[in-house]
Write a protein that holds these residues in place. Structure first.
Motif, PDB file in Angstrom:
ATOM      1  N   ALA A 166      18.511  20.834  46.325  1.00  0.00           N
ATOM      2  CA  ALA A 166      17.520  21.176  47.106  1.00  0.00           C
ATOM      3  C   ALA A 166      16.672  20.551  46.954  1.00  0.00           C
ATOM      4  O   ALA A 166      15.813  19.456  47.864  1.00  0.00           O
ATOM      5  CB  ALA A 166      16.966  22.220  46.488  1.00  0.00           C
TER       6      ALA A 166
ATOM      7  N   PRO B 136      12.144  18.235  57.809  1.00  0.00           N
ATOM      8  CA  PRO B 136      12.683  19.423  58.572  1.00  0.00           C
ATOM      9  C   PRO B 136      13.344  20.423  57.281  1.00  0.00           C
ATOM     10  O   PRO B 136      13.628  20.468  57.025  1.00  0.00           O
ATOM     11  CB  PRO B 136      14.690  18.551  59.036  1.00  0.00           C
ATOM     12  CG  PRO B 136      14.306  16.914  57.982  1.00  0.00           C
ATOM     13  CD  PRO B 136      12.490  17.316  57.576  1.00  0.00           C
ATOM     14  N   SER B 137      14.119  21.399  58.597  1.00  0.00           N
ATOM     15  CA  SER B 137      15.098  22.453  58.031  1.00  0.00           C
ATOM     16  C   SER B 137      15.290  21.888  57.257  1.00  0.00           C
ATOM     17  O   SER B 137      16.855  20.780  57.069  1.00  0.00           O
ATOM     18  CB  SER B 137      15.407  23.392  59.232  1.00  0.00           C
ATOM     19  OG  SER B 137      16.031  24.214  58.101  1.00  0.00           O
ATOM     20  N   GLY B 138      15.585  22.406  55.831  1.00  0.00           N
ATOM     21  CA  GLY B 138      16.330  22.170  54.792  1.00  0.00           C
ATOM     22  C   GLY B 138      16.326  21.480  53.623  1.00  0.00           C
ATOM     23  O   GLY B 138      16.730  20.758  53.272  1.00  0.00           O
ATOM     24  N   SER B 139      15.378  20.797  53.944  1.00  0.00           N
ATOM     25  CA  SER B 139      14.085  19.296  52.904  1.00  0.00           C
ATOM     26  C   SER B 139      14.290  19.597  51.167  1.00  0.00           C
ATOM     27  O   SER B 139      13.804  18.624  51.256  1.00  0.00           O
ATOM     28  CB  SER B 139      13.565  18.380  54.207  1.00  0.00           C
ATOM     29  OG  SER B 139      12.655  19.979  54.031  1.00  0.00           O
ATOM     30  N   GLY B 140      13.934  21.286  51.502  1.00  0.00           N
ATOM     31  CA  GLY B 140      13.254  21.167  50.074  1.00  0.00           C
ATOM     32  C   GLY B 140      12.412  21.437  50.132  1.00  0.00           C
ATOM     33  O   GLY B 140      11.847  22.189  48.733  1.00  0.00           O
ATOM     34  N   LYS B 141      11.641  21.880  51.386  1.00  0.00           N
ATOM     35  CA  LYS B 141       9.936  22.557  51.175  1.00  0.00           C
ATOM     36  C   LYS B 141       9.666  24.221  50.569  1.00  0.00           C
ATOM     37  O   LYS B 141       8.940  24.031  49.504  1.00  0.00           O
ATOM     38  CB  LYS B 141       9.694  22.276  52.044  1.00  0.00           C
ATOM     39  CG  LYS B 141       9.564  21.007  53.221  1.00  0.00           C
ATOM     40  CD  LYS B 141       9.196  21.276  54.527  1.00  0.00           C
ATOM     41  CE  LYS B 141       9.950  22.011  55.650  1.00  0.00           C
ATOM     42  NZ  LYS B 141      11.135  22.282  56.012  1.00  0.00           N
ATOM     43  N   THR B 142      10.477  24.687  51.111  1.00  0.00           N
ATOM     44  CA  THR B 142      10.367  26.418  50.547  1.00  0.00           C
ATOM     45  C   THR B 142      11.211  25.868  48.855  1.00  0.00           C
ATOM     46  O   THR B 142      10.191  26.870  47.820  1.00  0.00           O
ATOM     47  CB  THR B 142      11.622  26.801  51.511  1.00  0.00           C
ATOM     48  OG1 THR B 142      10.800  27.161  52.391  1.00  0.00           O
ATOM     49  CG2 THR B 142      10.744  28.629  50.936  1.00  0.00           C
ATOM     50  N   THR B 143      11.998  25.202  48.026  1.00  0.00           N
ATOM     51  CA  THR B 143      12.600  25.514  47.144  1.00  0.00           C
ATOM     52  C   THR B 143      10.916  24.749  45.868  1.00  0.00           C
ATOM     53  O   THR B 143      10.569  25.476  45.115  1.00  0.00           O
ATOM     54  CB  THR B 143      13.481  24.624  47.285  1.00  0.00           C
ATOM     55  OG1 THR B 143      14.391  25.204  47.864  1.00  0.00           O
ATOM     56  CG2 THR B 143      13.955  24.020  45.394  1.00  0.00           C
TER      57      THR B 143
ATOM     58  N   PHE C 225      21.494  23.987  43.418  1.00  0.00           N
ATOM     59  CA  PHE C 225      22.051  25.177  43.614  1.00  0.00           C
ATOM     60  C   PHE C 225      23.547  25.110  43.359  1.00  0.00           C
ATOM     61  O   PHE C 225      24.039  24.673  45.013  1.00  0.00           O
ATOM     62  CB  PHE C 225      21.490  26.014  45.212  1.00  0.00           C
ATOM     63  CG  PHE C 225      20.114  26.293  44.690  1.00  0.00           C
ATOM     64  CD1 PHE C 225      19.380  27.572  43.723  1.00  0.00           C
ATOM     65  CD2 PHE C 225      19.364  25.788  45.647  1.00  0.00           C
ATOM     66  CE1 PHE C 225      18.298  27.739  44.532  1.00  0.00           C
ATOM     67  CE2 PHE C 225      17.698  26.402  45.557  1.00  0.00           C
ATOM     68  CZ  PHE C 225      16.745  26.921  45.011  1.00  0.00           C
TER      69      PHE C 225
ATOM     70  N   VAL D  95      24.669  22.729  45.565  1.00  0.00           N
ATOM     71  CA  VAL D  95      23.395  21.583  46.329  1.00  0.00           C
ATOM     72  C   VAL D  95      22.342  21.040  45.664  1.00  0.00           C
ATOM     73  O   VAL D  95      21.542  21.733  45.259  1.00  0.00           O
ATOM     74  CB  VAL D  95      23.088  23.158  47.171  1.00  0.00           C
ATOM     75  CG1 VAL D  95      22.220  22.188  48.118  1.00  0.00           C
ATOM     76  CG2 VAL D  95      24.245  23.685  47.838  1.00  0.00           C
TER      77      VAL D  95
HETATM   78  P1  ADP Z   1      13.566  23.631  53.974  1.00  0.00           P
HETATM   79  O1  ADP Z   1      12.188  24.880  53.154  1.00  0.00           O
HETATM   80  O2  ADP Z   1      12.720  22.861  53.587  1.00  0.00           O
HETATM   81  O3  ADP Z   1      13.848  24.663  55.291  1.00  0.00           O
HETATM   82  P2  ADP Z   1      14.672  24.809  51.315  1.00  0.00           P
HETATM   83  O4  ADP Z   1      14.005  24.124  50.427  1.00  0.00           O
HETATM   84  O5  ADP Z   1      15.188  26.097  51.946  1.00  0.00           O
HETATM   85  O6  ADP Z   1      14.781  23.518  53.051  1.00  0.00           O
HETATM   86  O7  ADP Z   1      16.683  24.543  51.295  1.00  0.00           O
HETATM   87  C1  ADP Z   1      17.095  22.609  50.573  1.00  0.00           C
HETATM   88  C2  ADP Z   1      18.552  22.969  50.636  1.00  0.00           C
HETATM   89  O8  ADP Z   1      18.742  23.986  49.193  1.00  0.00           O
HETATM   90  C3  ADP Z   1      19.291  23.631  51.390  1.00  0.00           C
HETATM   91  O9  ADP Z   1      20.424  23.368  51.591  1.00  0.00           O
HETATM   92  C4  ADP Z   1      19.535  25.501  51.278  1.00  0.00           C
HETATM   93  O10 ADP Z   1      20.497  25.331  52.024  1.00  0.00           O
HETATM   94  C5  ADP Z   1      19.541  25.146  50.289  1.00  0.00           C
HETATM   95  N1  ADP Z   1      18.819  26.587  49.490  1.00  0.00           N
HETATM   96  C6  ADP Z   1      17.844  26.685  49.073  1.00  0.00           C
HETATM   97  N2  ADP Z   1      17.775  27.786  48.162  1.00  0.00           N
HETATM   98  C7  ADP Z   1      19.460  27.755  47.956  1.00  0.00           C
HETATM   99  C8  ADP Z   1      19.730  29.160  47.211  1.00  0.00           C
HETATM  100  N3  ADP Z   1      18.862  29.956  46.843  1.00  0.00           N
HETATM  101  N4  ADP Z   1      21.392  29.468  46.726  1.00  0.00           N
HETATM  102  C9  ADP Z   1      21.309  27.919  47.376  1.00  0.00           C
HETATM  103  N5  ADP Z   1      21.560  26.954  48.024  1.00  0.00           N
HETATM  104  C10 ADP Z   1      19.971  27.174  48.848  1.00  0.00           C
END
Ligand code: ADP
Ligand code: MG
Length: 353
Positions: free
Chosen positions: A28, A47-54, A23, A26
């Motif tokens: 991700a 942990p939070s921010g490690s890329g799981k949701t992405t 992104f 970033v």
């Molecule tokens: P998790 O689910 O493990 O907490 P995410 O996949 O949500 O992690 O996010 C991974 C990284 O990508 C984080 O640093 C988050 O801030 C960044 N990120 C996620 N989605 C976006 C987006 N749409 N725009 C910018 N940065 C993003």
């Protein structure tokens, strides 16, 4: 624990091939490579921010890889819009439609596929039966508890019989007791329906309890993939060892002193035996299959079934042990008492990073 783990062979349900997702600046997700088996309960833990949701969003089609390929049942998903993927998602906040009844919520996926009203109701009642809420068809979501709403969200996601169900921290909003109960239910449900579950969580215990396999995420990368047993007993890196369970990690000069080499060593606190520091307990010819050393009692923390004890050696090394509260030595463990600590070499593990 896992009574019917899915077979290791056959086509993957989902495959990440060298996938990154950026992104702007970033990163991700950073070059991840793994495959999820058909019928598997697969967790992404980190942990939070490690890329799981992405990663989950790339499977669903809400996000596209910057590089690499995501395959769903063997097919490159690159050009498939979300609605053409045989997957469905359950979110933490349930996202039920508040103005619709529970029944209408569960039937929603069938309604937009023009299934007849009679058929819809029949299938919705079956789903509500399966999630053990047979009597809530006519209620509004606001008349349900948090745990019940989460189950309805599951029923709604499952009614279309997707081949893959994506779950993003679905139990995160529930209190501990309910969460533990739902963990068991969800696991049983997954076995019953036989659908591939891809489950995102930052809770290591949850991942250990529910999963066939776990991918541990750190900073956009997958650190390790394995069964709960492998992840806990044989972590490969300090990150995994620290993130999953409690650890003693010895490195550098401390490793040199204890193990005679400077590798990074892991010993889990429950592997450490504690005994009286009598002379006879320290034979001259130390058995090379075990390690023993003198230490003194530091801090004791009672945790219900166990007591965590931090010991320290004369050279200042700290060692954490976890003793069952039935252990006979516990009542005598006063601060600064000298004891013998030991563990089997086979119970320690060399970490690679
Ligand atoms: P998790 O689910 O493990 O907490 P995410 O996949 O949500 O992690 O996010 C991974 C990284 O990508 C984080 O640093 C988050 O801030 C960044 N990120 C996620 N989605 C976006 C987006 N749409 N725009 C910018 N940065 C993003
Ligand atoms: Mg997330």
């Amino acid at each position: 624990m896992n009574q019917n783990p899915p077979p290791a062979s056959g086509q993957s349900a989902v495959e990440f091939q060298n996938v990154s997702c950026h992104f702007g600046e970033v990163i991700a997700v950073n070059q991840v490579d793994f495959a999820i088996r058909e019928g598997e309960f697969f967790s992404m833990l980190g942990p939070s921010g490690s890329g799981k949701t992405t990663c989950l969003r790339m499977i669903a089609g809400f996000e596209n890889p910057t590089e690499g390929i995501v395959r769903i049942h063997g097919q490159d998903a690159g050009n498939l819009p979300p609605y053409e993927r045989d997957v469905n998602t359950v979110f933490q906040d349930y996202a039920l439609f508040p103005h619709m009844s529970v029944g209408e919520n569960v039937e929603y996926g069938l309604m937009i596929r023009n299934v007849s009203k009679v058929q819809r109701k029949k299938q919705a009642l079956e789903m509500l039966d399966m999630i053990q809420l047979p009597d809530v068809y006519d209620r509004k979501p606001s008349q349900l508890s948090g745990g019940q709403r989460q189950r309805v969200a599951l029923a709604r996601a499952l009614i279309n019989k997707p081949r893959v169900l994506l779950l993003d921290e679905p139990l995160g909003a529930l209190d501990l007791k309910l969460r533990e109960q739902m963990q068991m239910e969800l696991k049983l449900l997954q076995r019953k329906v036989g659908i591939t579950f891809v489950f995102v969580t930052h809770d290591q215990e949850e991942a250990l309890t529910m999963s066939d396999r776990i991918a541990v995420f750190n900073n956009g990368k997958v650190e390790q993939i394995g069964t709960p047993f492998e992840i806990y007993e044989k972590p490969k890196t300090s990150f995994v060892a620290n993130f999953v369970g409690l650890s003693n990690i010895f490195e550098g000069a401390i490793s040199q002193e204890i193990f005679g080499n400077s590798n990074t060593h892991l010993v889990r606190p429950e592997k450490i035996q504690v005994a009286e520091a009598t002379e006879g307990n320290f034979p001259n010819n130390q058995d090379s299959s075990s390690i023993s050393l003198k230490a003194q009692v530091g801090v004791l923390v009672y945790t219900g079934s166990h007591t965590k004890v931090e010991f320290y050696t004369s050279s200042g090394i700290k060692i954490l042990a976890s003793l069952a509260n039935s252990h006979s030595i516990l009542p005598s463990l006063a601060k600064d008492k000298e004891v013998k600590l030991s563990w089997n070499q086979a119970d320690s593990q060399v970490l690679v990073g």
